[in-house]
Design an enzyme around this catalytic site. Structure first.
Site, PDB file in Angstrom:
ATOM      1  N   ARG A   1      37.024  22.402  30.076  1.00  0.00           N
ATOM      2  CA  ARG A   1      37.594  22.341  31.416  1.00  0.00           C
ATOM      3  C   ARG A   1      37.835  23.761  31.920  1.00  0.00           C
ATOM      4  O   ARG A   1      38.164  24.670  31.150  1.00  0.00           O
ATOM      5  CB  ARG A   1      38.923  21.587  31.327  1.00  0.00           C
ATOM      6  CG  ARG A   1      39.638  21.344  32.653  1.00  0.00           C
ATOM      7  CD  ARG A   1      38.957  20.281  33.430  1.00  0.00           C
ATOM      8  NE  ARG A   1      39.828  19.739  34.479  1.00  0.00           N
ATOM      9  CZ  ARG A   1      39.380  19.347  35.661  1.00  0.00           C
ATOM     10  NH1 ARG A   1      38.097  19.442  35.962  1.00  0.00           N
ATOM     11  NH2 ARG A   1      40.201  18.825  36.561  1.00  0.00           N
TER      12      ARG A   1
ATOM     13  N   THR B   1      31.358  14.539  40.317  1.00  0.00           N
ATOM     14  CA  THR B   1      31.198  14.526  38.869  1.00  0.00           C
ATOM     15  C   THR B   1      29.876  13.866  38.434  1.00  0.00           C
ATOM     16  O   THR B   1      29.182  13.262  39.230  1.00  0.00           O
ATOM     17  CB  THR B   1      32.410  13.814  38.205  1.00  0.00           C
ATOM     18  OG1 THR B   1      33.595  14.354  38.748  1.00  0.00           O
ATOM     19  CG2 THR B   1      32.433  13.991  36.717  1.00  0.00           C
TER      20      THR B   1
END
Length: 562
Positions: free
Chosen positions: A100, A374
């Site tokens: 991340r 995404t």
């Protein structure tokens, strides 16, 4: 060996045979003793399958697919963003990789608050100040220790795609045309994604700058991205606006290897992502609360089934706002939040008679509409290694900023922090202090890459894009197979619904059963229709070794076989 293929064929165009202008979209495959890759684009899935054919395993293939998606699916595939990987090796070893993005060193809690104390979401969603430190490339190299092939071979299919070019699809052309003004607004010079005439299906997209960036990674490893020429170009891009990422930020980025979040659900061991993914925690909460009502005795998308699942979603998302964030910065309360004692207390207010008002589980704050983003990859190799990866730039094309001279888009992940506690982000998710901005902190995510095991062996590999709809879509996918006994195809393509505590609305796809909608409305549920929710990629392996891989019918998603 039994094989079933459902295929849509894109015709080849009049370009060099070396260019990728003719390819198949395969929506469903049934095979035995073969590796399979499911992703958002046929050329990316084929890149992963090519690596399997070269002797690579699931982790080689998923890395090659991610690189390829950075080329052929630039709206979400990336090297300028981040992601999560959940892996289960055929020896039973489970692992997760958290790559991340993180907040730059110069980031601060109130960096998006104006002089009047108002949150400026435009700054957190668009342009250079919205960018978190990219983690994807570091994540690919962290995956390498589980791979069989060297990175030089794994990255080559992506280099070929960038250098030689590929024909874009109708959906890709539409997206590029829709983003034209934003690309022009947020880039100081012309970029290849903007051209004089509108994009159309079959147009060739060649990305020479991106190919050179990938070659630097191929030659120099992770330093080819986080140091040297590419790092200099990225920091130079920051300085063209109000960006704050520095060379030091890039050099110091680290992948976090975390213990997988595991829990049991009706004879299956669910292996998913822990914090800073809220998705895994939400999934555990929702499945466990739903199990209190013996969900399996109802029909899929019946009124009572939707009530049970919606009310579990409502309560889980209220907890997301209050408790969840980067576990390196907060007290991780996952064990408490997924415990039976806590969840039974949470469930006491459930009633089939009517909707539970969201005010009973949290403070009401007006929410913006949901958005989509995404991309997800599911991989299972012939030896039984499984990989589930969700990766993102956050919004479509991230911050809309392309690194000049390097050819890749930068994320807008800073918007996934609570830019002001109580203020919803672009996906409508409310956050509190647990997810406030701090230097080097990872922003909370909804990504939910997941693997189910039965008797210690992979049974299901699943995930999806879709912002805050990700955990609810994975939840529904699991329930569809485990409780409602649907096959992979029916599970993936069945009409979906979503609720996230705030707003009060249940969002349903346009083809959702009207009878259920009518009955839900009579119980005080507010219903809003949408075109689609998520694009789920699913692989199911039964006890006889039959592999059923399905790519979502909502996009250009495709399966490739070794």
């Amino acid at each position: 060996m039994k094989r079933v293929f459902l295929v849509a064929i894109f015709m080849a165009f009049n370009f060099s045979p070396a260019q990728f202008t003719g390819f198949n979209i395969i929506k469903e495959v049934q095979v035995k003793k073969k590796g399979v890759v499911v992703s958002a684009h046929p050329l990316a899935s084929e890149a992963g399958a090519k690596i399997l054919k070269m002797g690579g395993n699931a982790y080689d293939a998923v890395t090659a697919t991610q690189y390829a998606l950075a080329v052929v699916y630039p709206q979400a595939g990336n090297i300028g963003g981040g992601g999560f990987l959940v892996g289960v090796k055929n020896n039973g070893e489970k692992f997760t990789l958290d790559y991340r993005e993180t907040a730059p060193k110069k980031a601060s809690r109130d960096m998006y608050i104006d002089k009047k104390g108002k949150a400026d979401t435009d700054l957190s969603q668009n342009g250079r100040l919205a960018v978190g430190i990219p983690g994807s490339v570091a994540g690919f190299f962290a995956t390498l220790k589980y791979c069989k092939l060297p990175m030089e071979k794994i990255i080559q299919p992506a280099i070929d795609l960038a250098e030689k070019g590929f024909a874009i699809t109708d959906k890709e052309a539409e997206m590029l045309n829709n983003q034209r003004e934003k690309f022009q607004k947020h880039n100081k010079s012309s970029i290849i994604f903007v051209k004089d005439a509108p994009w159309k299906a079959g147009d060739l997209l060649i990305q020479k700058d991106l190919a050179e960036t990938l070659k630097l990674i191929q030659k120099l490893g992770a330093k080819g991205f986080y140091e040297g020429k590419t790092a200099d170009l990225l920091v130079a891009e920051m300085k063209r606006g109000n960006g704050i990422i520095t060379l030091e930020d890039l050099k110091n980025y680290k992948v976090a290897e975390r213990k997988a979040l595991e829990f049991e659900y009706k004879g299956n061991n669910v292996v998913t992502m822990p914090l800073p993914s809220s998705g895994g925690v939400l999934l555990a909460q929702m499945l466990r609360m739903a199990s209190f009502e013996n969900l399996e005795k109802y029909q899929q998308n019946s009124t009572k089934a939707v009530q049970i699942m919606t009310e579990a979603e409502r309560r889980a998302f209220a907890d997301r706002a209050e408790y969840m964030g980067d576990p390196d910065f907060i007290q991780d309360k996952t064990s408490y939040l997924i415990s039976d004692d806590y969840l039974k207390g949470r469930w006491k207010s459930f009633s089939f008679d009517k909707a539970t008002p969201s005010a009973e589980v949290g403070k009401i704050i007006e929410q913006p509409k949901e958005s989509m983003q995404t991309t997800h990859i599911s991989v299972l190799d012939k030896d039984g290694n499984a990989a589930s990866v969700t990766t993102t730039l956050n919004g479509y094309y991230g911050s809309k900023v392309l690194v000049s001279g390097a050819g890749f888009f930068l994320n807008n992940e800073m918007d996934d922090f609570s830019i002001k506690p109580g203020v919803p982000n672009m996906f409508g998710a409310v956050g509190g202090e647990a997810n406030s901005i701090q230097p080097n902190k990872r922003m909370l995510s909804s990504m939910t890459p997941t693997i189910l095991l039965k008797n210690g062996k992979p049974y299901m590999v699943v995930g999806t894009p879709g912002g805050t709809t990700i955990p609810t879509s994975v939840y529904q996918s699991i329930v569809n197979v485990v409780d409602f006994k649907l096959n992979a195809n029916m599970s993936v393509n069945a009409p979906k619904f979503h609720h996230q505590w705030l707003p009060e609305t249940i969002t349903v796809e346009n083809n959702f059963p009207e009878s259920t909608i009518s009955e839900l409305k009579s119980k005080n549920y507010i219903i809003e229709k949408t075109k689609y929710i998520g694009k789920t990629e699913m692989i199911v392996l039964d006890e006889n070794g039959n592999i059923h891989a399905v790519a979502d019918g909502r996009g250009d998603d495709s399966v490739a076989v070794e």
